[in-house]
Design a protein around this motif. Structure first.
Motif, PDB file in Angstrom:
ATOM      1  N   LEU A   2       0.825  -1.204   0.000  1.00 17.70           N
ATOM      2  CA  LEU A   2       0.000   0.000   0.000  1.00 17.70           C
ATOM      3  C   LEU A   2       0.860   1.254   0.000  1.00 17.70           C
ATOM      4  O   LEU A   2       0.584   2.219  -0.721  1.00 17.70           O
ATOM      5  CB  LEU A   2      -0.933  -0.004   1.217  1.00 17.70           C
ATOM      6  N   ASP A  58      -7.835   0.561   4.270  1.00 12.04           N
ATOM      7  CA  ASP A  58      -6.496   0.061   3.957  1.00 12.04           C
ATOM      8  C   ASP A  58      -5.556   0.295   5.134  1.00 12.04           C
ATOM      9  O   ASP A  58      -4.796  -0.595   5.528  1.00 12.04           O
ATOM     10  CB  ASP A  58      -5.926   0.748   2.708  1.00 12.04           C
ATOM     11  N   SER A  75       0.808   7.081  -6.874  1.00 10.67           N
ATOM     12  CA  SER A  75      -0.175   8.063  -6.392  1.00 10.67           C
ATOM     13  C   SER A  75      -1.526   7.439  -6.077  1.00 10.67           C
ATOM     14  O   SER A  75      -2.567   8.061  -6.288  1.00 10.67           O
ATOM     15  CB  SER A  75      -0.338   9.196  -7.407  1.00 10.67           C
ATOM     16  N   GLN A  76      -1.528   6.214  -5.578  1.00  8.72           N
ATOM     17  CA  GLN A  76      -2.770   5.535  -5.187  1.00  8.72           C
ATOM     18  C   GLN A  76      -2.863   5.570  -3.665  1.00  8.72           C
ATOM     19  O   GLN A  76      -2.393   4.671  -2.979  1.00  8.72           O
ATOM     20  CB  GLN A  76      -2.780   4.094  -5.689  1.00  8.72           C
ATOM     21  N   ARG A  77      -3.481   6.634  -3.160  1.00 10.15           N
ATOM     22  CA  ARG A  77      -3.549   6.801  -1.705  1.00 10.15           C
ATOM     23  C   ARG A  77      -4.462   5.746  -1.094  1.00 10.15           C
ATOM     24  O   ARG A  77      -5.608   5.574  -1.515  1.00 10.15           O
ATOM     25  CB  ARG A  77      -4.083   8.188  -1.363  1.00 10.15           C
ATOM     26  N   PRO A  78      -3.952   5.035  -0.082  1.00  4.89           N
ATOM     27  CA  PRO A  78      -4.813   4.056   0.606  1.00  4.89           C
ATOM     28  C   PRO A  78      -5.965   4.760   1.317  1.00  4.89           C
ATOM     29  O   PRO A  78      -5.822   5.910   1.759  1.00  4.89           O
ATOM     30  CB  PRO A  78      -3.858   3.419   1.634  1.00  4.89           C
ATOM     31  N   ASP A  79      -7.096   4.076   1.420  1.00  5.59           N
ATOM     32  CA  ASP A  79      -8.214   4.666   2.145  1.00  5.59           C
ATOM     33  C   ASP A  79      -8.157   4.277   3.622  1.00  5.59           C
ATOM     34  O   ASP A  79      -7.232   3.582   4.062  1.00  5.59           O
ATOM     35  CB  ASP A  79      -9.557   4.298   1.507  1.00  5.59           C
ATOM     36  N   TRP A 106       1.142   4.146  -2.980  1.00  2.00           N
ATOM     37  CA  TRP A 106       0.904   5.544  -2.636  1.00  2.00           C
ATOM     38  C   TRP A 106       2.061   6.417  -3.115  1.00  2.00           C
ATOM     39  O   TRP A 106       1.856   7.438  -3.773  1.00  2.00           O
ATOM     40  CB  TRP A 106       0.743   5.647  -1.127  1.00  2.00           C
TER      41      TRP A 106
END
Length: 129
Positions: free
Chosen positions: A79, A94, A87-91, A83
């Motif tokens: 994760l 997560d 650039s895939q920010r965990p929610d 990020w």
């Protein structure tokens, strides 16, 4: 007791190193296959993946426990990698689930063990109680 915590810290460092090699190597191979990066990155990624296979052999835990605990670290590191590099920010979930997994793994490697639960071996292959 202090030596147990030194071992745990060293093991965590090895888990993080192995995770970065596996995720980084896999990510480079992914970029070649999915995003058309130059084939040299495929070779580099493959070599980094080989290094990932070597790093866990320095762990003080038995094989099964080493890879079980590594799985928890892999969740958090994957994760984090997504990020930082994609650039895939965990929610929120997560973060929560990753914290649970990593926390459980730290407990798993830090509790004292007896010989039946698994022996610890140092770099010299001597049994450590």
């Amino acid at each position: 007791m202090l030596s147990n915590w030194i071992r745990v810290i060293a093991d965590i460092g090895l888990f993080v190193g192995a995770g970065l090699c596996e995720i980084g190597g896999g990510w480079l191979v992914w970029k070649v296959r999915k995003d058309g990066w130059h084939w040299v990155f495929f070779i580099v990624g493959s070599l980094v993946l080989v290094l990932y296979g070597i790093i866990p052999t320095f762990q003080s835990q038995p094989f099964g426990r080493t890879y079980a605990v590594y799985g928890g670290f892999f969740i958090g590191l994957s994760l984090f990698w997504g990020w930082v590099f994609d650039s895939q920010r965990p929610d929120k979930w997560d973060f929560i689930c990753s914290a649970i997994a990593v926390s459980a793994c730290i407990v798993m490697i830090s509790v004292p063990r007896n010989r039946e639960a698994g022996i610890f071996k140092g770099p010299d292959n001597e049994i450590k109680a």
